[in-house]
Write a protein that holds these residues in place. Structure first.
Motif, PDB file in Angstrom:
ATOM      1  N   GLN A  98      36.521  41.560  52.684  1.00 20.61           N
ATOM      2  CA  GLN A  98      35.673  41.107  52.392  1.00 20.61           C
ATOM      3  C   GLN A  98      35.630  39.525  52.177  1.00 20.61           C
ATOM      4  O   GLN A  98      34.807  38.711  52.664  1.00 20.61           O
ATOM      5  N   ALA A  99      36.905  38.916  51.893  1.00 22.66           N
ATOM      6  CA  ALA A  99      37.218  37.738  52.001  1.00 22.66           C
ATOM      7  C   ALA A  99      37.219  36.901  53.163  1.00 22.66           C
ATOM      8  O   ALA A  99      36.635  35.901  53.614  1.00 22.66           O
ATOM      9  N   LEU A 100      37.629  37.837  54.168  1.00 23.69           N
ATOM     10  CA  LEU A 100      37.915  37.561  55.553  1.00 23.69           C
ATOM     11  C   LEU A 100      36.596  37.477  56.548  1.00 23.69           C
ATOM     12  O   LEU A 100      36.721  37.161  57.824  1.00 23.69           O
ATOM     13  N   VAL A 101      35.685  38.491  55.906  1.00 16.52           N
ATOM     14  CA  VAL A 101      34.464  38.719  56.962  1.00 16.52           C
ATOM     15  C   VAL A 101      33.800  37.500  57.325  1.00 16.52           C
ATOM     16  O   VAL A 101      33.521  37.462  58.616  1.00 16.52           O
ATOM     17  N   GLY A 102      33.662  36.345  56.917  1.00 11.15           N
ATOM     18  CA  GLY A 102      33.191  35.097  57.347  1.00 11.15           C
ATOM     19  C   GLY A 102      34.170  34.465  58.209  1.00 11.15           C
ATOM     20  O   GLY A 102      33.539  33.121  58.705  1.00 11.15           O
ATOM     21  N   ASP A 103      35.363  34.817  58.448  1.00 12.72           N
ATOM     22  CA  ASP A 103      36.166  33.896  59.169  1.00 12.72           C
ATOM     23  C   ASP A 103      36.351  32.553  58.724  1.00 12.72           C
ATOM     24  O   ASP A 103      36.287  31.554  59.406  1.00 12.72           O
ATOM     25  N   PRO A 104      36.821  32.447  57.424  1.00 18.08           N
ATOM     26  CA  PRO A 104      37.204  31.361  56.650  1.00 18.08           C
ATOM     27  C   PRO A 104      38.440  30.665  57.061  1.00 18.08           C
ATOM     28  O   PRO A 104      39.227  31.190  57.772  1.00 18.08           O
ATOM     29  N   SER A 105      38.328  29.346  56.748  1.00 25.81           N
ATOM     30  CA  SER A 105      39.582  28.616  57.066  1.00 25.81           C
ATOM     31  C   SER A 105      40.460  28.406  55.496  1.00 25.81           C
ATOM     32  O   SER A 105      41.578  28.060  55.622  1.00 25.81           O
ATOM     33  N   VAL A 106      39.805  28.967  54.648  1.00 28.49           N
ATOM     34  CA  VAL A 106      40.458  28.923  53.039  1.00 28.49           C
ATOM     35  C   VAL A 106      40.210  30.077  52.375  1.00 28.49           C
ATOM     36  O   VAL A 106      39.286  30.879  52.317  1.00 28.49           O
ATOM     37  N   LEU A 107      41.718  30.759  52.016  1.00 26.00           N
ATOM     38  CA  LEU A 107      41.323  31.728  51.105  1.00 26.00           C
ATOM     39  C   LEU A 107      41.980  31.424  49.758  1.00 26.00           C
ATOM     40  O   LEU A 107      43.042  30.690  49.576  1.00 26.00           O
ATOM     41  N   ILE A 108      41.008  31.900  48.659  1.00 25.04           N
ATOM     42  CA  ILE A 108      41.200  31.612  47.409  1.00 25.04           C
ATOM     43  C   ILE A 108      41.622  33.132  46.753  1.00 25.04           C
ATOM     44  O   ILE A 108      40.670  33.910  46.504  1.00 25.04           O
ATOM     45  N   LEU A 109      43.057  33.326  46.360  1.00 30.78           N
ATOM     46  CA  LEU A 109      43.293  35.068  46.073  1.00 30.78           C
ATOM     47  C   LEU A 109      44.089  34.817  44.690  1.00 30.78           C
ATOM     48  O   LEU A 109      44.875  34.209  44.136  1.00 30.78           O
ATOM     49  N   ASP A 110      43.457  35.441  43.775  1.00 30.61           N
ATOM     50  CA  ASP A 110      44.277  35.960  42.460  1.00 30.61           C
ATOM     51  C   ASP A 110      44.863  37.368  42.387  1.00 30.61           C
ATOM     52  O   ASP A 110      44.069  38.371  42.353  1.00 30.61           O
ATOM     53  N   GLU A 111      46.065  37.591  42.193  1.00 29.91           N
ATOM     54  CA  GLU A 111      46.656  38.725  42.239  1.00 29.91           C
ATOM     55  C   GLU A 111      46.424  39.544  43.258  1.00 29.91           C
ATOM     56  O   GLU A 111      46.196  41.059  42.979  1.00 29.91           O
ATOM     57  N   PRO A 112      46.413  39.144  44.683  1.00 30.82           N
ATOM     58  CA  PRO A 112      45.949  40.201  45.590  1.00 30.82           C
ATOM     59  C   PRO A 112      46.915  41.330  45.972  1.00 30.82           C
ATOM     60  O   PRO A 112      46.295  42.378  46.451  1.00 30.82           O
ATOM     61  N   ALA A 113      47.877  41.238  45.381  1.00 32.20           N
ATOM     62  CA  ALA A 113      48.919  42.416  45.520  1.00 32.20           C
ATOM     63  C   ALA A 113      49.005  43.437  44.533  1.00 32.20           C
ATOM     64  O   ALA A 113      49.487  44.345  44.472  1.00 32.20           O
ATOM     65  N   ASN A 114      48.189  42.970  43.649  1.00 32.30           N
ATOM     66  CA  ASN A 114      48.350  43.971  42.399  1.00 32.30           C
ATOM     67  C   ASN A 114      47.675  45.465  42.823  1.00 32.30           C
ATOM     68  O   ASN A 114      46.587  45.466  43.308  1.00 32.30           O
ATOM     69  N   GLY A 115      48.464  46.598  42.427  1.00 35.88           N
ATOM     70  CA  GLY A 115      48.046  47.763  42.787  1.00 35.88           C
ATOM     71  C   GLY A 115      48.544  48.341  44.098  1.00 35.88           C
ATOM     72  O   GLY A 115      48.664  49.444  44.438  1.00 35.88           O
ATOM     73  N   LEU A 116      49.276  47.221  44.944  1.00 38.89           N
ATOM     74  CA  LEU A 116      49.453  47.749  46.331  1.00 38.89           C
ATOM     75  C   LEU A 116      51.060  48.368  46.090  1.00 38.89           C
ATOM     76  O   LEU A 116      51.956  48.014  45.263  1.00 38.89           O
ATOM     77  N   ASP A 117      51.325  49.459  46.728  1.00 38.16           N
ATOM     78  CA  ASP A 117      52.627  49.800  47.078  1.00 38.16           C
ATOM     79  C   ASP A 117      53.572  48.906  47.525  1.00 38.16           C
ATOM     80  O   ASP A 117      53.186  47.853  48.190  1.00 38.16           O
ATOM     81  N   PRO A 118      55.010  49.178  47.875  1.00 31.83           N
ATOM     82  CA  PRO A 118      55.779  48.316  48.431  1.00 31.83           C
ATOM     83  C   PRO A 118      55.326  48.143  50.036  1.00 31.83           C
ATOM     84  O   PRO A 118      55.475  46.994  50.394  1.00 31.83           O
ATOM     85  N   GLU A 119      54.943  49.144  50.582  1.00 33.91           N
ATOM     86  CA  GLU A 119      54.494  48.938  52.146  1.00 33.91           C
ATOM     87  C   GLU A 119      53.218  48.066  51.957  1.00 33.91           C
ATOM     88  O   GLU A 119      53.229  47.079  52.922  1.00 33.91           O
ATOM     89  N   GLY A 120      52.357  48.241  51.211  1.00 33.18           N
ATOM     90  CA  GLY A 120      51.051  47.452  51.084  1.00 33.18           C
ATOM     91  C   GLY A 120      51.324  45.911  50.600  1.00 33.18           C
ATOM     92  O   GLY A 120      50.861  45.111  51.279  1.00 33.18           O
ATOM     93  N   ILE A 121      52.538  45.678  49.932  1.00 34.12           N
ATOM     94  CA  ILE A 121      52.841  44.270  49.647  1.00 34.12           C
ATOM     95  C   ILE A 121      53.644  43.753  50.830  1.00 34.12           C
ATOM     96  O   ILE A 121      53.315  42.516  51.096  1.00 34.12           O
ATOM     97  N   PHE A 122      54.159  44.524  51.494  1.00 36.48           N
ATOM     98  CA  PHE A 122      54.731  43.802  52.824  1.00 36.48           C
ATOM     99  C   PHE A 122      53.762  43.660  53.874  1.00 36.48           C
ATOM    100  O   PHE A 122      53.740  42.522  54.391  1.00 36.48           O
ATOM    101  N   TRP A 123      52.848  44.454  53.733  1.00 37.04           N
ATOM    102  CA  TRP A 123      51.714  44.137  54.765  1.00 37.04           C
ATOM    103  C   TRP A 123      50.818  42.834  54.450  1.00 37.04           C
ATOM    104  O   TRP A 123      50.309  42.156  55.210  1.00 37.04           O
ATOM    105  N   MET A 124      50.540  42.712  53.116  1.00 35.97           N
ATOM    106  CA  MET A 124      49.868  41.627  52.525  1.00 35.97           C
ATOM    107  C   MET A 124      50.646  40.418  52.618  1.00 35.97           C
ATOM    108  O   MET A 124      49.854  39.530  53.244  1.00 35.97           O
ATOM    109  N   ARG A 125      52.054  40.355  52.634  1.00 36.80           N
ATOM    110  CA  ARG A 125      52.513  39.189  52.828  1.00 36.80           C
ATOM    111  C   ARG A 125      52.634  38.731  54.395  1.00 36.80           C
ATOM    112  O   ARG A 125      52.401  37.496  54.593  1.00 36.80           O
ATOM    113  N   GLY A 126      52.605  39.618  55.277  1.00 34.91           N
ATOM    114  CA  GLY A 126      52.573  39.260  56.634  1.00 34.91           C
ATOM    115  C   GLY A 126      51.209  38.904  57.027  1.00 34.91           C
ATOM    116  O   GLY A 126      51.116  37.839  57.827  1.00 34.91           O
ATOM    117  N   LEU A 127      50.132  39.594  56.361  1.00 38.21           N
ATOM    118  CA  LEU A 127      48.718  38.904  56.667  1.00 38.21           C
ATOM    119  C   LEU A 127      48.665  37.559  56.294  1.00 38.21           C
ATOM    120  O   LEU A 127      47.858  36.694  57.117  1.00 38.21           O
TER     121      LEU A 127
END
Length: 268
Positions: A98-127
């Motif tokens: 949802q944060a990326l839909v508008g193709d923004p140049s700035v992201l403001i994220l609070d605890e985006p990895a909360n609830g993610l498993d290790p694979e998800g955290i690795f994915w988030m880091r790469g993103l």
């Protein structure tokens, strides 16, 4: 972060994003992607409906919503499920999309990895790393300090409502000559370090992390008669050790004094 996004009025000071207050940015979703609470999404809509509505509101093609569903791994049955049936990790993925839909140049994220498993955290880091490498800016808050250390370029540590330390990874985590010192009288040692013009951060256990060589610390203590119980090179334990040193108990920063938090344009 809520103050930056205009959701909570500050008692003093101001915040700007891309040079303007968030509330004055025309169609802010096209410039700033925000995820502060993944649980705030409408539970009765499907993931696909949530992104389609967001795309409509910010004025982008619906195909962008489908693209983001694919990016965060919520295609097929996951996209057709109602958000109320999502796990926390799935809600986090949807919030990122949802944060990326508008193709923004700035992201403001609070605890985006909360609830993610290790694979998800690795994915988030790469993103997030890829977003920044392509010229974007990410302002990220997280308690997963090793993940922050792995992805961030600059750090800000806040203790007691004040900025206790800020700078690049090299400035904060690889300071040559950093020394740990502990004195018989912590107050006397702190005064000695300040008198010598040495930057020192005092932890709850009374030990000081000093940005100076052991010799400089020893000379400062000797000049005032402060008795040293421990004097050693800092171990370089990374962001976690720095955070604990600065925030444990009544942590304080000496020479220079910590400055009040000043909201500014998010830095990459």
């Amino acid at each position: 972060m809520r103050m930056i996004c205009g959701l909570t009025p500050p008692s003093s000071g101001s915040a700007t994003v891309k040079g303007a207050p968030y509330g004055r940015i025309a169609n802010p979703g096209r410039h700033v992607g925000v995820l502060l609470d993944a649980g705030a999404q409408h539970g009765g809509r499907t993931g696909r409906e949530t992104l389609a509505l967001t795309a409509h509101l910010v004025g982008v093609d619906r195909a962008r919503a489908e693209e983001m569903l694919g990016l965060v791994g919520l295609t097929g049955k996951a996209g057709r499920r109602r958000v109320g049936g999502y796990s926390l990790g799935m809600r986090q993925r949807l919030g990122i999309a949802q944060a990326l839909v508008g193709d923004p140049s700035v992201l403001i994220l609070d605890e985006p990895a909360n609830g993610l498993d290790p694979e998800g955290i690795f994915w988030m880091r790469g993103l997030l790393r890829d977003f920044a490498d392509r010229g974007g800016t990410v302002l990220l808050s997280s308690h997963l300090l090793r993940e922050v250390e792995a992805v961030a370029d600059r750090f800000v540590v806040i203790a007691g409502g004040r900025v206790a330390a800020q700078g690049t990874k090299e400035e904060l985590l690889t300071s040559p000559g950093g020394t740990v010192a502990r004195g018989l009288d912590p107050d006397a040692l702190g005064a000695a370090l300040a008198a010598a013009g040495l930057t020192a951060r005092r932890g709850a256990d009374g030990a000081f992390a000093v940005d100076a060589t052991a010799e400089a610390v020893g000379r400062a203590a000797a000049a005032t008669g402060a008795v040293l119980l421990e004097l050693r090179q800092a171990s370089g334990g990374g962001l976690e050790e720095l955070f604990l040193t600065l925030t444990s108990g009544a942590a304080e920063v000496l020479a220079p004094r910590p400055v009040p938090v000043q909201a500014r344009e998010a830095v990459r």
